[in-house]
Structure formats: structure tokens, C-alpha cells
Design an enzyme around this catalytic site. Sequence first.
Site, short mmCIF file in Angstrom:
data_model
loop_
_atom_site.label_atom_id
_atom_site.label_comp_id
_atom_site.label_asym_id
_atom_site.label_seq_id
_atom_site.Cartn_x
_atom_site.Cartn_y
_atom_site.Cartn_z
N HIS A 11 65.11 77.23 87.79
CA HIS A 11 63.86 77.18 87.02
C HIS A 11 62.76 78.02 87.69
O HIS A 11 61.58 77.75 87.52
CB HIS A 11 63.39 75.74 86.79
CG HIS A 11 64.24 75.03 85.78
ND1 HIS A 11 64.03 75.10 84.43
CD2 HIS A 11 65.35 74.26 85.94
CE1 HIS A 11 64.96 74.39 83.79
NE2 HIS A 11 65.78 73.89 84.69
N GLY A 42 78.33 74.41 77.17
CA GLY A 42 77.48 73.28 77.55
C GLY A 42 77.64 72.86 79.00
O GLY A 42 77.15 71.82 79.41
N SER A 67 76.62 79.40 81.49
CA SER A 67 76.08 80.53 80.72
C SER A 67 77.10 81.22 79.82
O SER A 67 77.18 82.45 79.80
CB SER A 67 75.43 81.55 81.65
OG SER A 67 74.33 80.97 82.25
N ASP A 79 70.47 84.53 83.65
CA ASP A 79 71.85 84.41 83.17
C ASP A 79 72.37 85.74 82.64
O ASP A 79 73.49 86.16 82.95
CB ASP A 79 71.94 83.35 82.06
CG ASP A 79 71.45 82.01 82.53
OD1 ASP A 79 71.27 81.82 83.75
OD2 ASP A 79 71.25 81.12 81.68
N TYR A 120 63.64 72.24 78.00
CA TYR A 120 63.56 73.51 78.72
C TYR A 120 62.27 74.23 78.34
O TYR A 120 61.49 74.67 79.19
CB TYR A 120 64.77 74.39 78.38
CG TYR A 120 64.83 75.66 79.18
CD1 TYR A 120 65.52 75.71 80.38
CD2 TYR A 120 64.17 76.81 78.75
CE1 TYR A 120 65.57 76.88 81.13
CE2 TYR A 120 64.21 77.98 79.49
CZ TYR A 120 64.91 78.01 80.67
OH TYR A 120 64.94 79.16 81.42
C1 GLA Z 1 69.06 78.27 82.12
C2 GLA Z 1 68.27 79.52 81.71
C3 GLA Z 1 67.93 80.39 82.90
C4 GLA Z 1 67.28 79.58 84.02
C5 GLA Z 1 68.07 78.29 84.28
C6 GLA Z 1 67.36 77.39 85.25
O1 GLA Z 1 70.31 78.64 82.63
O2 GLA Z 1 69.01 80.27 80.78
O3 GLA Z 1 67.11 81.46 82.51
O4 GLA Z 1 65.95 79.31 83.72
O5 GLA Z 1 68.33 77.56 83.11
O6 GLA Z 1 67.24 77.99 86.48
#
Ligand code: GLA
Length: 394
Positions: A35, A122, A126, A172, A222
Site C-alpha cells: 500500500h 483472488g 495479480s 502489479d 482499497y
Molecule cells: C494491490 C494493488 C497494488 C498495491 C497493492 C498493495 O495489489 O493492485 O497497486 O497497491 O494492492 O500494496
Amino acid sequence: MDFIAQDVISKFDALYAEEPLIIRAPGRINLIGEHTDYNDGFVMPAAIDKEIVFAIAPSPDETSSIYSLSYSEFFYPNLKEPAPVTAPKWANYLLGVMRQLVDNGHTLKPFRCVFGGNIPAGSGLSSSAALETGFAFALNELNKLNIPTQKMIHMAQWAEHNYVGVKCGIMDQFASMMGADNKVILLDCRSLEYKYSPLKLDNYSIVLCNTGVKHSLVDSEYNTRRAECEQGVAILQRHYPEVKSLRDVTPEMVDKHKSEMPGKVYQRCFYVTSEIKRVQAAAFDLTNDDLEAFGRKMYETHEGLSSLYEVSCPELDFLVGQAKNAQILGSRMMGGGFGGCTINIVPNQQVESFISSATAAYKKAFNLDLIAYIVHVKSGTGLLKKSEKSAVGS
Ligand code: GLA
């Protein structure tokens, strides 16, 4: 042995006569820096040996088609007007990429595409970024568009923001596109400057423990976290006009203005600013081969994500607790949170016993089956050569 590429190619061959281009787009792990990306901070991701594979070729007529191997389902996109659809959901990741290409003035040739993968959806690995980067790469290759890599990364992120609805950072898509064999990426999410650092794990393995849960809060929470960070920045800007994001803020500055912030905003800002510092210190640990210090920081990150940033869940906390009890070097929840995986750095000789005891304990506590994976760090999105096609994911 995993046969993802072969499965995709066999399906393509069964459906069509053309010789397709084959593209591999991997999922990612993140060692530390959670984050922080949408706060202009640092992250330390790597691409892994779980991937989505695309087979794509020009269409002999005007119809374009995409077949998802996982859903056994066709979708027929409108290349001129790739608007989002209510179903199937998976098509939106790809439509978002097409929209970006069209909006950037590119004309897409009709195509036929088959894709499939082994990144559990999930799970916080990614799969969505892999879908976006892989498809951007595939269309770029097929249409010979010569789009710079960084531009494709941003197009993939745009798709996630606007066609999926998650205001994600850049980590990601960057990791899926830019990963390198046995290297982690030290990425500055403000400048997008990056460095590869060799991952010398020697006697350790990276073990992911998949909770198998994805709490429904995930996308809305988020976006809320992102907004709370922005709220904190706005408050701090009254005192420090030069501050543009939490990257420009220290935990001490956050503390100093605690009384001006709603409690949750304070917690979020304190966590993020501490984590940005922690990633920088962790990068030193990695260069100094001090995995123990690195592992301690992973536990600290988890603590912050759980108690301050509040993106963990009982299942993730339980699994990190299991790792701590087993004196595993480092463990924490990974990715956006509210489910998905923990990432653990486990001594090789302890891998088996750790997985079996965590599996048993997890079953007892939640009546859920834990799925553990040992992952390896691999290269990012790219074209597969013929000789590599059968080796993917193995
Ligand atoms: C998800 C988002 C990323 C990042 C993470 C947390 O994977 O896609 O961009 O913010 O959460 O680090």
C-alpha cells in the site's frame, strides 16, 4: 509439470488454422512495501512462475474472438468501440486495454485469441495485472505498434482503474511486465526508476499460503484507503505546502499533526510513512544478505497492515501467527488484503513441516483447506520461443 502453454496452444490449434504468437504474462509477489505504491513510495515485487499464456493470430475475416480456457467461454469484442460489459467480467480487463489502444490512436486488426493460466484468482498474485499486461503486449506485437513498455504498463493500469474499478497503484502491472529471473525489482513508484536486486535465498524458499478467502470488501476498501491517504496529505499540506504525497512525509510529521486528523486517517498515514522507510531499510538488508533483519521487517509490515491500515483479516492474521510460532524468518499478508496469500521466507528443511502444520491448524481453526505454493522468481511478460512453450510453469 504444468501444461498451461501447451493447453492454450492445443486449444488454439483445435479452433483455428493460423500459427499464433505465444505470450507469457506472470503474476507477482511483493517482498515488502505494501500500500505504498499509490502513495509514491517504494515497493519490492518480483514476477513468478505462475502465469497467463495467450495465443493470438490475425483473423482471416472481420470478426475478432477471445476464448478463455478457464471459463470455457468466447467473447467477441468490438475493436472500434470496446465499451465495458456486464458479463463476462473477465472481458473487461481486456476491453480496457483495447480502449486505451484505440484512444491512443492505434487501429487494431481483427484477431483470434485463446488464453489460460494458473494464477489463482483472488489470491493476491495479480492475475488481473497479468491479464492486462499480457494482452497489451500481445496486441502491441500482433499489430507491430512499437509502444514503449512503460506506456503499456500505464495502459494496463488504466484498464484496472476504469474498466475494473480498482484505483490500484503501478506495482502489479510494473512487476508483471518488468520482472527478471531470480531478481526482485526495487521500484520507486514516484519516478518509476527501478533497480534489479539478485534474490539470494540460498537455503530459504518463498512459500505462499493461500487463505482461499476473498472478502467482498476488497475493492471498495482499497479505494477508501487511497482516499484516506489523500485526506491525510490535504491536512499536512496546510503546514507543508511542498508535500505532494505521503512519500514527502515522515512518521514524525504525521505524529505532530495527529490531533488534526480523524483517527483512521492518522493510522493510515502513520502506517504508510513507516512502511516507506521500512522498504528503504529492507533494501539495505537485502544487499547485505541479512535475511534475518529483512524477515523481521516483514513481520512489522504485517503488524502495521493489520492494526493500523486494517486490511488484514482473521485468516491472514492466523497464518502469520502460525509462521511466527514456527519461527519462520519472515511472514506477512501480501497484496491488497482482506484475503489472498501470506508470503513466508522459510528455511528449506522446514518447508514441508511448516506447510503441513499450518494446513492442519488452518483446517482446525477455519474449516478451510490451505493451499501452499513454493514460488520461484521468473522473468516478466514476453514472447515465448517455440522451444520454451512446453516448459512454462514447470
Ligand atoms: C494491490 C494493488 C497494488 C498495491 C497493492 C498493495 O495489489 O493492485 O497497486 O497497491 O494492492 O500494496
